[in-house]
Structure formats: structure tokens, C-alpha cells
Design an enzyme around this catalytic site. Structure first.
Site, PDB file in Angstrom:
ATOM      1  N   SER A  20       0.601  -1.250  -0.047  1.00 17.19           N
ATOM      2  CA  SER A  20       0.170  -0.076   0.259  1.00 17.19           C
ATOM      3  C   SER A  20       1.155   1.084  -0.242  1.00 17.19           C
ATOM      4  O   SER A  20       1.557   1.359  -0.607  1.00 17.19           O
ATOM      5  CB  SER A  20      -1.253   0.138   1.009  1.00 17.19           C
ATOM      6  OG  SER A  20      -1.994   0.881   1.371  1.00 17.19           O
ATOM      7  N   HIS A  64      -7.630  -5.453  -1.853  1.00 21.34           N
ATOM      8  CA  HIS A  64      -7.067  -4.656  -1.260  1.00 21.34           C
ATOM      9  C   HIS A  64      -6.201  -5.633  -0.318  1.00 21.34           C
ATOM     10  O   HIS A  64      -5.186  -5.461   0.169  1.00 21.34           O
ATOM     11  CB  HIS A  64      -7.044  -3.415  -0.528  1.00 21.34           C
ATOM     12  CG  HIS A  64      -5.564  -3.132   0.601  1.00 21.34           C
ATOM     13  ND1 HIS A  64      -5.229  -2.140  -1.145  1.00 21.34           N
ATOM     14  CD2 HIS A  64      -5.230  -2.289   1.740  1.00 21.34           C
ATOM     15  CE1 HIS A  64      -4.084  -1.075  -0.544  1.00 21.34           C
ATOM     16  NE2 HIS A  64      -4.676  -1.145   0.605  1.00 21.34           N
TER      17      HIS A  64
END
Length: 263
Positions: free
Chosen positions: A127, A240
């Protein structure tokens, strides 16, 4: 003030895995004492090193001992900086500003470890850590490989696609992309990928709404255009966060990918 990468002190840290030893390290980075978590296989040996670059900011996305242990279990020494301003570290987290040097100097911390093969240091990022890994690979020429999982590659793109992060980004970065364009440009590593030596692996879920697949594709295109080695593992059904069993499998696979690089 001590030199960059100098270890100030180390204290034992409880490990969730009997095969992995952990310690919290305080080190120097551009005049600040910064902290991070170090994991090593309990078994004697010399291992490749991984600098693990966390996502999020402050307590969101903080380094998890269980995750670091997964990598150490695969036969690596691992150091995960918290970044400045976190967990008692000095300074302020700048979301890819001067705090990028906390990642750059974390490499030196890992190289000093007696179980690390100092000639084989990899970067793993998740991320927000993607921007930290990109800058580290740009600034340093001693990185063996880089794995970027769901990584941010363009901070302006993140501002546009994550409305709920805009207030934080304005506060930390000093404004919006319109009011503080230089601050955002200074954080955008895509302009400098021609300076990267290390091969890249991009791991991304196509259903990711936290960091869109477009960010991976932009980086893939930039690396290809610069003639840099890049491999992609894109997963159609994942967001994610991958399901635990799949995350563990991909982690094992990417660890093997790292071990095969630079030989």
C-alpha cells in the site's frame, strides 16, 4: 546526532512464532531517532534480508508482528521501520516526504545484523509502502529486488481516488495537489524510475478500491518504458486484502521469487 542507519539501541520484543526471534530497534535517520521491528529466524545461518515497508499512516496499517514473522519463517531477516513520528519515534510522518529516508536507512540497519547477507537486501512494500520502496530503489543501488503489493505509485492519484484520505493528506503534505503542487510532485517517484536498478514484482488485486489497479499499471508502464525488469501478478477476484490462505500462498511464492533474483 549520529550517522544515518546508526543503531541507538535494541530491545527484545515478544514473538508470535517460536521459530522467529524479534526485537525493536531504534536507529538514526536524518537527525531523528526512528523505530522499527526486526525479525530473524531462530535457527543459525546467514539469510537474505527484507526491508518491509508498511502501509497506512500512524496507527492505521501499523507493522504487525505476525506478518513480519511470516517472512522470517521463509528464511529471511526482516526489518520493518515504523517511520518517523510513530510508536515513540521522533519527527513527523510525511507520507512519502523526507520520511522516505527512514526506509533508505533501514537498509543499513538490516545490513548490520549478523545473520543478514548484506549483499542480498530486498524490499517488500504494501500500500503506502509502495512509494517508500520506489524512492529507496531510486536512491540506493544495492537493492537485490523489490516486491510491491497493492502499492501506491502516485500520491496525486491517491488523493483523487481516496476522498476519505484528503483531509489527512492536506494536513500531512501541506495542501491539495492544486494548492501544493510541488509537495506532491516531490513525492511522485514515477518521474525517476529510470534510476532504478533492481527488478520489480507487482502484486495487485483488480478489485482493489483502496489502491486501484491503475496505480500498478502506471508503474508497470513506467518501468517498461525505462527498460527496467518488471513482472506482474494481477488477481482478478481480490481486493486490497487477500483471503488469509491465498495471502499466505502468494507470500511464499514471492519469497521464492526474491530468492531467485540477483544470483
Amino acid at each position: 546526532m549520529k550517522g544515518n542507519g546508526t543503531i541507538e539501541y535494541t530491545r527484545p520484543y515478544p514473538s508470535p512464532n517460536p521459530n522467529v526471534r524479534m526485537s525493536e530497534v531504534t536507529y538514526w535517520s536524518t537527525g531523528y531517532r526512528v523505530k522499527g521491528l526486526l525479525a530473524e529466524p531462530a535457527a543459525e545461518g546467514i539469510y537474505d534480508g527484507i526491508v518491509y515497508l508498511r502501509g497506512g499512516i500512524q496507527h492505521v496499517g501499523m507493522v504487525r508482528p505476525s506478518r513480519i514473522a511470516q517472512f522470517a519463517q521463509q528464511g529471511f531477516t526482516v526489518f520493518a521501520p515504523y517511520y518517523r513520528g510513530n510508536r515513540g519515534g521522533e519527527g513527523f510522518d510525511e507520507f512519502g516526504g523526507e520520511d522516505r529516508f527512514d526506509a533508505v536507512h533501514a537498509v543499513d540497519v538490516l545490513k548490520q545484523h549478523q545473520k543478514t547477507d548484506s549483499a542480498r537486501i530486498h524490499l517488500f512494500s504494501f500500500s503506502r509502502g509502495g512509494i517508500m520502496a520506489l524512492w529507496t530503489a531510486i536512491i540506493r543501488n544495492d537493492i537485490t529486488s523489490v516486491v510491491n503489493w497493492a502499492g501506491v505509485s502516485d500520491v496525486v492519484f491517491t488523493y483523487k481516488e481516496r476522498k476519505e484520505l484528503r483531509r489527512m493528506m492536506k494536513r500531512v503534505i501541506g495542501g491539495s495537489p492544486n494548492s501544493a503542487p510541488e509537495e506532491y510532485r516531490n513525492r511522485t517517484a514515477l518521474f525517476h524510475v529510470d534510476e532504478i536498478d533492481a527488478p520489480f514484482l507487482l502484486v495487485h488485486g483488480r478489485q482493489d478500491v483502496n489502491v486501484s489497479i491503475e496505480q500498478a499499471i502506471m508503474l508497470e508502464d513506467a518501468l517498461n518504458e525505462a527498460g527496467k525488469p518488471v513482472e506482474t501478478w494481477y488477481f482478478s477476484d481480490y481486493t486490497h486484502f487477500f483471503p488469509p490462505a491465498e495471502s499466505a500462498r502468494v507470500t511464499r511464492d514471492l519469497c521464492n521469487w526474491m530468492k531467485g533474483k540477483g544470483n
